[in-house]
Each structure stands twice: as C-alpha cells, then as structure tokens.
Design a protein around this motif. Structure first.
Motif, PDB file in Angstrom:
ATOM      1  N   TYR A  21       0.809  -1.215   0.000  1.00  0.00           N
ATOM      2  CA  TYR A  21       0.000   0.000   0.000  1.00  0.00           C
ATOM      3  C   TYR A  21       0.842   1.265   0.000  1.00  0.00           C
ATOM      4  O   TYR A  21       0.356   2.334  -0.344  1.00  0.00           O
ATOM      5  N   ASN A  22       2.084   1.161   0.409  1.00  0.00           N
ATOM      6  CA  ASN A  22       2.943   2.328   0.509  1.00  0.00           C
ATOM      7  C   ASN A  22       4.375   1.932   0.138  1.00  0.00           C
ATOM      8  O   ASN A  22       5.258   1.916   0.986  1.00  0.00           O
ATOM      9  N   SER A  23       4.589   1.603  -1.126  1.00  0.00           N
ATOM     10  CA  SER A  23       5.890   1.103  -1.565  1.00  0.00           C
ATOM     11  C   SER A  23       6.998   2.151  -1.444  1.00  0.00           C
ATOM     12  O   SER A  23       8.170   1.804  -1.424  1.00  0.00           O
ATOM     13  N   GLU A  24       6.637   3.430  -1.317  1.00  0.00           N
ATOM     14  CA  GLU A  24       7.647   4.481  -1.147  1.00  0.00           C
ATOM     15  C   GLU A  24       8.391   4.322   0.178  1.00  0.00           C
ATOM     16  O   GLU A  24       9.508   4.792   0.333  1.00  0.00           O
ATOM     17  N   GLU A  25       7.773   3.645   1.140  1.00  0.00           N
ATOM     18  CA  GLU A  25       8.394   3.444   2.447  1.00  0.00           C
ATOM     19  C   GLU A  25       9.348   2.255   2.475  1.00  0.00           C
ATOM     20  O   GLU A  25      10.015   2.026   3.467  1.00  0.00           O
ATOM     21  N   LEU A  26       9.420   1.511   1.381  1.00  0.00           N
ATOM     22  CA  LEU A  26      10.332   0.371   1.315  1.00  0.00           C
ATOM     23  C   LEU A  26      11.765   0.886   1.431  1.00  0.00           C
ATOM     24  O   LEU A  26      12.180   1.755   0.671  1.00  0.00           O
ATOM     25  N   PRO A  27      12.533   0.372   2.400  1.00  0.00           N
ATOM     26  CA  PRO A  27      13.903   0.867   2.571  1.00  0.00           C
ATOM     27  C   PRO A  27      14.815   0.395   1.442  1.00  0.00           C
ATOM     28  O   PRO A  27      14.439  -0.464   0.637  1.00  0.00           O
ATOM     29  N   VAL A  28      16.016   0.946   1.387  1.00  0.00           N
ATOM     30  CA  VAL A  28      17.027   0.509   0.438  1.00  0.00           C
ATOM     31  C   VAL A  28      17.318  -0.963   0.722  1.00  0.00           C
ATOM     32  O   VAL A  28      17.472  -1.364   1.878  1.00  0.00           O
ATOM     33  N   LEU A  29      17.349  -1.765  -0.328  1.00  0.00           N
ATOM     34  CA  LEU A  29      17.640  -3.184  -0.156  1.00  0.00           C
ATOM     35  C   LEU A  29      19.148  -3.383  -0.165  1.00  0.00           C
ATOM     36  O   LEU A  29      19.865  -2.775  -0.959  1.00  0.00           O
ATOM     37  N   THR A  30      19.624  -4.228   0.720  1.00  0.00           N
ATOM     38  CA  THR A  30      21.052  -4.468   0.826  1.00  0.00           C
ATOM     39  C   THR A  30      21.316  -5.975   0.736  1.00  0.00           C
ATOM     40  O   THR A  30      20.378  -6.773   0.633  1.00  0.00           O
ATOM     41  N   GLN A  31      22.569  -6.339   0.784  1.00  0.00           N
ATOM     42  CA  GLN A  31      22.970  -7.731   0.616  1.00  0.00           C
ATOM     43  C   GLN A  31      22.201  -8.649   1.558  1.00  0.00           C
ATOM     44  O   GLN A  31      22.040  -8.348   2.740  1.00  0.00           O
ATOM     45  N   ASP A  32      21.710  -9.758   1.005  1.00  0.00           N
ATOM     46  CA  ASP A  32      20.951 -10.806   1.705  1.00  0.00           C
ATOM     47  C   ASP A  32      19.511 -10.423   2.020  1.00  0.00           C
ATOM     48  O   ASP A  32      18.802 -11.205   2.668  1.00  0.00           O
TER      49      ASP A  32
ATOM     50  N   GLU B  29      24.148 -14.333 -16.478  1.00  0.00           N
ATOM     51  CA  GLU B  29      24.781 -14.790 -15.242  1.00  0.00           C
ATOM     52  C   GLU B  29      25.232 -13.642 -14.358  1.00  0.00           C
ATOM     53  O   GLU B  29      25.125 -13.691 -13.143  1.00  0.00           O
ATOM     54  N   GLU B  30      25.731 -12.547 -14.969  1.00  0.00           N
ATOM     55  CA  GLU B  30      26.245 -11.421 -14.178  1.00  0.00           C
ATOM     56  C   GLU B  30      25.155 -10.805 -13.306  1.00  0.00           C
ATOM     57  O   GLU B  30      25.357 -10.560 -12.125  1.00  0.00           O
ATOM     58  N   MET B  31      23.976 -10.568 -13.868  1.00  0.00           N
ATOM     59  CA  MET B  31      22.893  -9.956 -13.093  1.00  0.00           C
ATOM     60  C   MET B  31      22.303 -10.942 -12.086  1.00  0.00           C
ATOM     61  O   MET B  31      21.838 -10.548 -11.034  1.00  0.00           O
ATOM     62  N   ASN B  32      22.310 -12.244 -12.398  1.00  0.00           N
ATOM     63  CA  ASN B  32      21.810 -13.234 -11.446  1.00  0.00           C
ATOM     64  C   ASN B  32      22.662 -13.278 -10.191  1.00  0.00           C
ATOM     65  O   ASN B  32      22.210 -13.723  -9.150  1.00  0.00           O
ATOM     66  N   ASN B  33      23.890 -12.817 -10.272  1.00  0.00           N
ATOM     67  CA  ASN B  33      24.758 -12.759  -9.107  1.00  0.00           C
ATOM     68  C   ASN B  33      24.503 -11.503  -8.280  1.00  0.00           C
ATOM     69  O   ASN B  33      25.037 -11.359  -7.199  1.00  0.00           O
ATOM     70  N   VAL B  34      23.729 -10.573  -8.814  1.00  0.00           N
ATOM     71  CA  VAL B  34      23.416  -9.322  -8.120  1.00  0.00           C
ATOM     72  C   VAL B  34      22.007  -9.386  -7.524  1.00  0.00           C
ATOM     73  O   VAL B  34      21.798  -9.119  -6.354  1.00  0.00           O
ATOM     74  N   ILE B  35      21.039  -9.738  -8.354  1.00  0.00           N
ATOM     75  CA  ILE B  35      19.631  -9.845  -7.935  1.00  0.00           C
ATOM     76  C   ILE B  35      19.035 -11.044  -8.660  1.00  0.00           C
ATOM     77  O   ILE B  35      19.227 -11.208  -9.866  1.00  0.00           O
ATOM     78  N   ARG B  36      18.309 -11.855  -7.927  1.00  0.00           N
ATOM     79  CA  ARG B  36      17.701 -13.039  -8.535  1.00  0.00           C
ATOM     80  C   ARG B  36      16.228 -13.070  -8.160  1.00  0.00           C
ATOM     81  O   ARG B  36      15.867 -12.865  -7.008  1.00  0.00           O
TER      82      ARG B  36
ATOM     83  N   GLU C  79      26.042  -3.017  -3.402  1.00  0.00           N
ATOM     84  CA  GLU C  79      26.416  -1.950  -4.336  1.00  0.00           C
ATOM     85  C   GLU C  79      25.210  -1.049  -4.575  1.00  0.00           C
ATOM     86  O   GLU C  79      24.074  -1.517  -4.704  1.00  0.00           O
ATOM     87  N   GLN C  80      25.460   0.246  -4.644  1.00  0.00           N
ATOM     88  CA  GLN C  80      24.365   1.195  -4.836  1.00  0.00           C
ATOM     89  C   GLN C  80      23.936   1.177  -6.293  1.00  0.00           C
ATOM     90  O   GLN C  80      24.738   1.423  -7.197  1.00  0.00           O
TER      91      GLN C  80
ATOM     92  N   LYS D 134       5.732  -3.646 -13.005  1.00  0.00           N
ATOM     93  CA  LYS D 134       7.165  -3.412 -12.828  1.00  0.00           C
ATOM     94  C   LYS D 134       7.382  -2.703 -11.502  1.00  0.00           C
ATOM     95  O   LYS D 134       6.627  -1.813 -11.139  1.00  0.00           O
ATOM     96  N   MET D 135       8.412  -3.156 -10.784  1.00  0.00           N
ATOM     97  CA  MET D 135       8.762  -2.564  -9.496  1.00  0.00           C
ATOM     98  C   MET D 135      10.194  -2.056  -9.576  1.00  0.00           C
ATOM     99  O   MET D 135      11.085  -2.776 -10.016  1.00  0.00           O
ATOM    100  N   VAL D 136      10.395  -0.819  -9.154  1.00  0.00           N
ATOM    101  CA  VAL D 136      11.730  -0.233  -9.127  1.00  0.00           C
ATOM    102  C   VAL D 136      12.123  -0.035  -7.670  1.00  0.00           C
ATOM    103  O   VAL D 136      11.332   0.460  -6.872  1.00  0.00           O
ATOM    104  N   PHE D 137      13.341  -0.444  -7.318  1.00  0.00           N
ATOM    105  CA  PHE D 137      13.823  -0.259  -5.958  1.00  0.00           C
ATOM    106  C   PHE D 137      15.315   0.022  -5.983  1.00  0.00           C
ATOM    107  O   PHE D 137      15.986  -0.183  -6.984  1.00  0.00           O
ATOM    108  N   GLN D 138      15.799   0.515  -4.859  1.00  0.00           N
ATOM    109  CA  GLN D 138      17.211   0.878  -4.708  1.00  0.00           C
ATOM    110  C   GLN D 138      17.938  -0.201  -3.915  1.00  0.00           C
ATOM    111  O   GLN D 138      17.388  -0.766  -2.978  1.00  0.00           O
ATOM    112  N   THR D 139      19.177  -0.472  -4.307  1.00  0.00           N
ATOM    113  CA  THR D 139      20.039  -1.329  -3.499  1.00  0.00           C
ATOM    114  C   THR D 139      21.211  -0.492  -3.016  1.00  0.00           C
ATOM    115  O   THR D 139      21.530   0.544  -3.600  1.00  0.00           O
ATOM    116  N   GLY D 140      21.844  -0.934  -1.973  1.00  0.00           N
ATOM    117  CA  GLY D 140      22.990  -0.217  -1.409  1.00  0.00           C
ATOM    118  C   GLY D 140      23.082  -0.492   0.076  1.00  0.00           C
ATOM    119  O   GLY D 140      22.509  -1.443   0.592  1.00  0.00           O
ATOM    120  N   GLU D 141      23.810   0.351   0.769  1.00  0.00           N
ATOM    121  CA  GLU D 141      23.931   0.222   2.224  1.00  0.00           C
ATOM    122  C   GLU D 141      22.745   0.914   2.877  1.00  0.00           C
ATOM    123  O   GLU D 141      22.434   2.055   2.563  1.00  0.00           O
TER     124      GLU D 141
END
Length: 186
Positions: free
Chosen positions: A46-57, A86-93, A139-140, A162-169
């Motif tokens: 209901y409020n995807s803007e509140e989804l925090p930055v996704l990080t490793q694991d 293969e390269e992107m599967n090692n980043v996000i799967r 990685e950001q 389609k869902m867009v999200f940020q990765t990083g610390e």
C-alpha cells in the motif's frame, strides 16, 4: 507554458485513442496483494515508497493474484528488467517460491520456478503466486523487476507489473541520534 500544455493535451488525447476497450479488457491482470521484506510483518504493497534501500541478503517477497479476465492463463514470468544473464543473477535473482501446484504444468520446459517461469494447465483462469527477489549485493544501484502474465486468448499481449527499488547500504539512525536531532531543531 501554453505550448507545453497543448502538446501534453494532444499527447494524452492521441494516447487514449490508441487504446480500445477490447484491448484493455483482454489483457490479463496482475494484482499485487502483499509485499514483505525479510519475513517482516510490514506490508509495503500500500505504501511502496516506504520500502527501505535493499542491501545484501535482503529478500523481498511479493504475493500476486493473476487473472486472465475469463481467458485461460498461459504463462507467468518474473525477471530483472534489462539484466539477463549470469552477471545480473549474481546481483539480484527473482524466483517463484509458492503457487498452486494444480494450476501449474509439470512440463520441465514450462515450469522453472527457480528461473521465474511457470506455465499453466488448461482451464486455469485465475491463480495466486508468490515470488522472491533476493539481493546479493550492497552496491548502490537502481533495479527494476518485471512480472509478466500471458493468456491463451492473446498470447502476444501480456499483463505486466514493474517494481523499481534501490540497493545499497541501508543507513538506520540510532534512537539516540534521532532524539538529538529532534532536540537541536526545537
């Protein structure tokens, strides 16, 4: 300013006239029911803007309802947009982790949930499916995941989300730091 409004108005009218009711009605529908992060209890659908930055694991779980709008479902596909290989599967799967086994074909060419693919058996017009987006990097970057649903009535036209999200610390403020910041503003 008036020229910009005129161009936008013409674009809107032209864009709407290209879609007929029959095109819209025949397109299968994907409804996002719930979005959870790391088995948490907070539903971000209901409020995807509140989804925090996704990080490793981190694991993002997305529960969806699939509707062929009366037509039989053909297949569902979930993948990283603009990032195959293969390269992107090692980043996000993206994988499919839960579905009604009676709805999905047993054929190994059609059922590859570990790769984000399932095909449906004859007669299925609605189903529910759960996918997981697993992040393998801190990685950001900006990532986009696409979910696509095809029906037998219009196999060349997919319903999509389609869902867009940020990765990083992820930076989380300590409670004392928050209190100090609030006191300094007062």
């Amino acid at each position: 300013m008036n020229k910009i409004l005129l161009i936008l108005s013409l674009f809107t009218i032209t864009g709407l006239s290209g879609c007929t009711d029959s095109d819209v009605d025949d397109t299968p529908l994907i409804s996002v029911l719930r979005i959870y992060l790391n088995e948490g209890e907070t539903d971000y659908s209901y409020n995807s803007e509140e989804l925090p930055v996704l990080t490793q694991d981190d694991v993002l779980t997305v529960v969806m309802r699939l509707d062929g709008k009366g037509a039989e479902l053909k297949s569902f596909h979930a993948s990283l947009v603009g990032g195959e290989g293969e390269e992107m599967n090692n980043v996000i799967r993206v994988t499919i982790v839960d579905y009604d086994e009676d709805d999905v074909a047993d054929d190994s060419n059609l059922a590859k949930p570990q790769d984000g693919w399932v095909g449906f058996v004859d007669g299925v017009t609605k189903s529910e499916i759960t996918t997981q987006v697993k992040v393998y990097t801190s990685e950001q970057m900006e990532a986009e995941v696409g979910f696509y649903l095809f029906s037998r009535a219009k196999p060349d036209q997919a319903g999509e989300v389609k869902m867009v999200f940020q990765t990083g610390e992820r930076v989380e403020a300590e409670p004392e730091e928050v209190k100090e910041n609030m006191e300094s503003r007062i």
